[in-house]
Motif scaffolding. Sequence first.
Motif, mmCIF file in Angstrom:
data_model
loop_
_atom_site.group_PDB
_atom_site.id
_atom_site.type_symbol
_atom_site.label_atom_id
_atom_site.label_comp_id
_atom_site.label_asym_id
_atom_site.label_seq_id
_atom_site.Cartn_x
_atom_site.Cartn_y
_atom_site.Cartn_z
ATOM 1 N N GLU A 81 0.819 -1.210 0.000
ATOM 2 C CA GLU A 81 0.000 0.000 0.000
ATOM 3 C C GLU A 81 0.855 1.263 0.000
ATOM 4 O OE1 GLU A 81 -2.472 -0.967 3.306
ATOM 5 O OE2 GLU A 81 -3.506 -2.533 2.176
ATOM 6 N N ALA A 82 2.021 1.202 0.626
ATOM 7 C CA ALA A 82 2.930 2.354 0.593
ATOM 8 C C ALA A 82 3.398 2.606 -0.839
ATOM 9 C CB ALA A 82 4.122 2.113 1.501
ATOM 10 N N ALA A 83 3.701 1.543 -1.571
ATOM 11 C CA ALA A 83 4.253 1.693 -2.920
ATOM 12 C C ALA A 83 3.282 2.364 -3.878
ATOM 13 C CB ALA A 83 4.673 0.334 -3.467
ATOM 14 N N VAL A 84 1.993 2.069 -3.735
ATOM 15 C CA VAL A 84 1.010 2.646 -4.668
ATOM 16 C C VAL A 84 0.275 3.836 -4.058
ATOM 17 C CG1 VAL A 84 0.717 0.525 -5.984
ATOM 18 C CG2 VAL A 84 -0.758 0.943 -4.004
ATOM 19 N N GLY A 85 0.713 4.278 -2.888
ATOM 20 C CA GLY A 85 0.086 5.447 -2.269
ATOM 21 C C GLY A 85 -1.303 5.180 -1.739
ATOM 22 N N GLU A 100 -7.714 -13.811 6.768
ATOM 23 C CA GLU A 100 -8.187 -13.945 5.390
ATOM 24 C C GLU A 100 -9.364 -13.033 5.048
ATOM 25 O OE1 GLU A 100 -6.796 -15.497 3.001
ATOM 26 O OE2 GLU A 100 -5.271 -16.618 4.119
ATOM 27 N N LYS A 101 -9.758 -12.147 5.957
ATOM 28 C CA LYS A 101 -10.928 -11.318 5.679
ATOM 29 C C LYS A 101 -10.647 -10.310 4.565
ATOM 30 C CE LYS A 101 -12.366 -8.282 8.679
ATOM 31 N NZ LYS A 101 -12.741 -7.641 9.956
ATOM 32 N N VAL A 102 -11.694 -9.868 3.887
ATOM 33 C CA VAL A 102 -11.561 -8.932 2.767
ATOM 34 C C VAL A 102 -11.079 -7.581 3.287
ATOM 35 C CG1 VAL A 102 -12.781 -7.709 0.935
ATOM 36 C CG2 VAL A 102 -13.354 -10.095 1.446
ATOM 37 N N PRO A 103 -9.952 -7.066 2.784
ATOM 38 C CA PRO A 103 -9.425 -5.791 3.282
ATOM 39 C C PRO A 103 -10.274 -4.605 2.826
ATOM 40 C CG PRO A 103 -7.713 -7.084 2.159
ATOM 41 C CD PRO A 103 -9.032 -7.690 1.814
ATOM 42 N N THR A 104 -10.490 -3.667 3.735
ATOM 43 C CA THR A 104 -11.164 -2.417 3.398
ATOM 44 C C THR A 104 -10.610 -1.293 4.262
ATOM 45 O OG1 THR A 104 -13.275 -1.213 3.397
ATOM 46 C CG2 THR A 104 -13.059 -3.026 4.975
ATOM 47 N N ALA A 105 -10.408 -0.138 3.626
ATOM 48 C CA ALA A 105 -9.948 1.032 4.380
ATOM 49 C C ALA A 105 -11.086 1.684 5.149
ATOM 50 C CB ALA A 105 -9.316 2.050 3.426
ATOM 51 N N GLY A 106 -12.343 1.329 4.806
ATOM 52 C CA GLY A 106 -13.495 1.857 5.528
ATOM 53 C C GLY A 106 -13.707 3.345 5.358
ATOM 54 N N LEU A 107 -13.332 3.865 4.191
ATOM 55 C CA LEU A 107 -13.480 5.307 3.978
ATOM 56 C C LEU A 107 -14.866 5.688 3.476
ATOM 57 C CD1 LEU A 107 -10.022 6.220 2.412
ATOM 58 C CD2 LEU A 107 -10.744 6.341 4.798
ATOM 59 N N TRP A 108 -15.548 4.746 2.810
ATOM 60 C CA TRP A 108 -16.937 4.977 2.391
ATOM 61 C C TRP A 108 -17.649 3.644 2.307
ATOM 62 C CZ3 TRP A 108 -12.945 6.768 -0.933
ATOM 63 C CH2 TRP A 108 -12.636 5.935 -2.002
ATOM 64 N N ALA A 109 -18.981 3.690 2.253
ATOM 65 C CA ALA A 109 -19.785 2.477 2.286
ATOM 66 C C ALA A 109 -19.475 1.584 1.091
ATOM 67 C CB ALA A 109 -21.266 2.846 2.298
ATOM 68 N N GLY A 110 -19.312 0.283 1.364
ATOM 69 C CA GLY A 110 -19.100 -0.684 0.300
ATOM 70 C C GLY A 110 -17.697 -0.709 -0.252
ATOM 71 N N GLN A 111 -16.804 0.097 0.285
ATOM 72 C CA GLN A 111 -15.440 0.177 -0.249
ATOM 73 C C GLN A 111 -14.643 -1.061 0.135
ATOM 74 O OE1 GLN A 111 -12.540 0.701 1.792
ATOM 75 N NE2 GLN A 111 -11.054 1.107 0.184
ATOM 76 N N THR A 112 -13.912 -1.615 -0.841
ATOM 77 C CA THR A 112 -12.917 -2.653 -0.573
ATOM 78 C C THR A 112 -11.610 -2.227 -1.221
ATOM 79 O OG1 THR A 112 -13.341 -3.991 -2.556
ATOM 80 C CG2 THR A 112 -14.682 -4.470 -0.595
ATOM 81 N N GLU A 144 -9.252 -4.039 -2.790
ATOM 82 C CA GLU A 144 -8.995 -4.617 -4.104
ATOM 83 C C GLU A 144 -9.934 -4.064 -5.166
ATOM 84 O OE1 GLU A 144 -6.981 -8.867 -2.810
ATOM 85 O OE2 GLU A 144 -9.129 -8.815 -3.224
ATOM 86 N N GLY A 145 -11.170 -3.745 -4.776
ATOM 87 C CA GLY A 145 -12.093 -3.129 -5.720
ATOM 88 C C GLY A 145 -11.620 -1.760 -6.154
ATOM 89 N N GLU A 146 -11.100 -0.997 -5.208
ATOM 90 C CA GLU A 146 -10.622 0.343 -5.528
ATOM 91 C C GLU A 146 -9.314 0.303 -6.313
ATOM 92 O OE1 GLU A 146 -9.966 4.643 -3.303
ATOM 93 O OE2 GLU A 146 -10.264 2.848 -2.103
ATOM 94 N N LEU A 147 -8.465 -0.655 -5.975
ATOM 95 C CA LEU A 147 -7.184 -0.780 -6.675
ATOM 96 C C LEU A 147 -7.343 -1.406 -8.054
ATOM 97 C CD1 LEU A 147 -5.057 -2.008 -3.647
ATOM 98 C CD2 LEU A 147 -4.705 0.148 -4.884
ATOM 99 N N LEU A 198 -1.040 -7.623 -7.417
ATOM 100 C CA LEU A 198 -0.374 -6.346 -7.185
ATOM 101 C C LEU A 198 1.000 -6.554 -6.560
ATOM 102 C CD1 LEU A 198 -0.276 -3.270 -7.049
ATOM 103 C CD2 LEU A 198 -1.700 -3.379 -4.984
ATOM 104 N N ASP A 199 1.084 -7.442 -5.582
ATOM 105 C CA ASP A 199 2.378 -7.743 -4.961
ATOM 106 C C ASP A 199 3.389 -8.208 -5.999
ATOM 107 O OD1 ASP A 199 1.404 -7.158 -2.443
ATOM 108 O OD2 ASP A 199 1.161 -9.240 -1.825
ATOM 109 N N ALA A 200 2.935 -9.083 -6.903
ATOM 110 C CA ALA A 200 3.839 -9.634 -7.915
ATOM 111 C C ALA A 200 4.331 -8.546 -8.865
ATOM 112 C CB ALA A 200 3.139 -10.746 -8.695
ATOM 113 N N VAL A 201 3.439 -7.648 -9.294
ATOM 114 C CA VAL A 201 3.835 -6.553 -10.185
ATOM 115 C C VAL A 201 4.856 -5.649 -9.494
ATOM 116 C CG1 VAL A 201 3.028 -4.464 -11.365
ATOM 117 C CG2 VAL A 201 1.695 -6.579 -11.530
ATOM 118 N N LEU A 202 4.605 -5.341 -8.246
ATOM 119 C CA LEU A 202 5.536 -4.488 -7.504
ATOM 120 C C LEU A 202 6.895 -5.162 -7.344
ATOM 121 C CD1 LEU A 202 3.143 -3.156 -4.732
ATOM 122 C CD2 LEU A 202 4.115 -1.826 -6.602
#
Length: 265
Positions: A146-150, A188-200, A202-205, A212-216
């Motif tokens: 997350e640091a790498a992609v801001g 293993e839970k789905v990561p979310t920053a919790g900034l708005w409703a329904g946000q995940t 991986e969905g935002e990225l 993403l890890d592999a590309v980085l």
Amino acid sequence: MVDLTLSEAELERHREHVTAFVREKVEEAGVDGAVLGLSGGIDSTLTAYLIVEALGEENLHGLVMPGAVSSEENMSDAERVAQELGITYDVFEINPIVDRFLDAYPEAEGDRLAVGNARARTRAVLNYLVANHEGALVVGTGNRTEAAVGYFTKYGDGAVDCHPIGNLYKQQVRQLAKHVGVAEDLAEKVPTAGLWAGQTDEGELGMDYDTLDAVLALHVDGPLSVTATARQVENASEDDVRRIREMYERSEHKRSVPASPEPLQ
């Protein structure tokens, strides 16, 4: 795809490295304890486990800070982690604080990004309010991916004294969490920053974390070209690789101290 799996021996080395780092930072600051925002997600959960191992449960103060869009499950998991670890924790509702900001500047009402970032920055202010009062460090939960992609809020979740798991890719965070005893459902839970409703996350990225890890690892942190990376990473096209590179370059300011002009000669 690049294999970022850590062996048991490597996981144990990371565990020891991180806990030593936490003790070192606390000692350097001349304080005894740490303050940590608990979101119920894997990053803050792993960080809490490692801080307790490094400093003892009596020296970690957890803050659970639900907002208008925080899921009950995440907040429940945050309290569950605090209770399992036996640490002191407080629950602060941030809605009234964010609402006061919007009362002062109503033009931002409905701006999902601006308000979401205001929530993150409100949590940062509360972290430091408690830490300053108690003479403690504010510990962050940022990881290498997350640091790498801001993918964090500048002066929000990025406003901390240190990031103990900052050298681990997201999938390695999950690996280390299981290694130190974090429950499978939390790891293993789905990561979310919790900034708005329904946000995940991986969905935002627009990409799952393993891809993403592999590309980085291969392109941004590694030597491969865009084309070579896309060939190696099954779920990433050349356009995907370029997009991740652009995210890395655009977010450089988040990983640096604020710029100043060069001194005049």
